[in-house]
Scaffold this active site. Structure first.
Site, short mmCIF file in Angstrom:
data_model
loop_
_atom_site.label_atom_id
_atom_site.label_comp_id
_atom_site.label_asym_id
_atom_site.label_seq_id
_atom_site.Cartn_x
_atom_site.Cartn_y
_atom_site.Cartn_z
N ARG A 1 0.85 -1.18 0.00
CA ARG A 1 0.00 0.00 0.00
C ARG A 1 0.89 1.23 0.00
O ARG A 1 1.91 1.28 0.72
CB ARG A 1 -0.90 0.04 1.24
N GLU B 1 -3.91 7.28 -4.46
CA GLU B 1 -4.35 6.74 -5.77
C GLU B 1 -5.69 7.32 -6.17
O GLU B 1 -6.56 7.47 -5.33
CB GLU B 1 -4.47 5.21 -5.68
N HIS C 1 -1.23 -0.12 -9.91
CA HIS C 1 -1.86 -1.05 -8.94
C HIS C 1 -2.33 -2.33 -9.64
O HIS C 1 -3.52 -2.64 -9.67
CB HIS C 1 -3.03 -0.36 -8.21
#
Ligand code: DGY
Length: 326
Positions: free
Chosen positions: A243, A272, A290
């Protein structure tokens, strides 16, 4: 009289096979536009529903949880990471939370391995050069990178994904080091030929590569702070497939720009889909959007896990992937 199917709310498009199965088993309120839903829309769509199926792109915070209709008693997350869900607020409301562990381990470890290779071998930079039409051809001193064999990799977080990465990189000839809340069982350590570092700072100061594979929690937020990043050797590379919030992204960009860290391979970001602008200008960073769990097989398996969790819950059994006990 036929029993009414449980109502579930799915916030994003899922693979077609998964949505089809969900429609057979449940009264599924899907999101065919795939546009991320606002908090208000999630709450409104949950009217009369028993289950909410969010993803990492939804912020299921305390405020949203407080507004969820009483009927919602399960949040069945599509994904393993749950830091976008306020677990304390869910516990307080006695809402069960489940996730999808195990089925994306190999895919995420593959992505970490990809970035471990791509960053020091300058793959992103090389691809951009070819597409720009400016490549003049091979030369002995052209675009020299770094080899990864015989280098030290420090894995932060030695759970399923960290261990899967350790197995992969041994094939590349790297030596494996790790920092984890708990030391692994000695048999696993032996199998992985992994060296445990109790002190994260010490490990950072001795590694050639660092890979982040721990979950994002209050304790791991900015675990790689500017101070910690400054402990890295100037030839070190950082890979993150966990993350974005685990690294101070602004500090990382600054240290990469000044050459205090050699490079990075990133699949996840602090805000994000926004990305720290400096990172976009740096050639020594490989940026992926991602993609850790983004395989057809992985996403279908994640969907199947969500379905099993919902089905067990609505049939009054214990869902296999409960994130915490109420
Ligand atoms: C996960 O499962 O945590 C992936 O990062 C997508 O959310």
């Amino acid at each position: 009289m036929a029993k009414r199917k449980p109502v579930i709310v799915v916030t994003r498009r899922l693979p077609r096979d998964v949505e089809t199965r969900m429609m057979e088993l449940f009264e599924a309120r899907l999101n065919p536009t795939d546009v991320a839903m606002s908090a208000k829309r999630i709450v409104d769509t949950c009217d009369g529903a028993q289950v909410l199926v969010p993803t990492v792109t939804d912020r299921i915070d305390a405020d949203l949880i407080a507004k969820l209709p009483e009927t919602v008693t399960l949040i069945a997350n599509f994904g393993v990471g749950v830091s976008h869900i306020d677990l304390e607020a869910a516990t307080a409301r006695k809402i069960v939370v489940t996730n999808t562990p195990g089925v994306l381990t190999d895919d995420t470890a593959d992505m970490a391995a990809c970035l471990l290779l791509a960053a020091p071998r300058r793959l992103g930079e090389g691809e951009r050069l070819i597409r720009s039409g400016n490549w003049d051809g091979w030369a002995p001193t052209f675009m020299i990178g770094h080899r990864i064999s015989e280098k030290r990799l420090g894995i932060i977080g030695m759970g399923r994904i960290g261990q899967a990465l350790a197995r992969r990189v041994r094939g590349f000839g790297m030596t494996v080091h790790y920092h984890n809340r708990r030391r692994l069982h000695l048999d696993i350590e032996k199998e992985l030929e992994a060296t445990y570092w109790d002190d994260l700072d010490q490990m950072l100061a001795h590694m050639d590569f660092i890979s982040i594979n721990c979950p994002h929690t209050k304790e791991t937020h900015h675990l790689l702070s500017e101070e910690r990043l400054s402990l890295l050797k100037s030839h070190a590379f950082v890979v993150n497939t966990a993350r974005g919030e685990i690294i101070d992204e602004v500090a990382l960009a600054r240290l990469l720009a000044s050459g205090k860290i050699a490079g990075a391979g990133l699949d996840v970001y602090e805000r994000e889909p926004a990305i720290e602008p400096t990172l976009l200008e740096l050639d020594n960073v490989v940026l992926a959007p991602h993609l850790g769990s983004a395989t057809r097989e992985g996403r279908i398996a994640m969907g199947e896990k969500v379905i099993v969790n919902i089905k067990s819950f609505v049939d009054h059994h214990r869902p296999p992937d409960r994130v915490f006990e109420i």
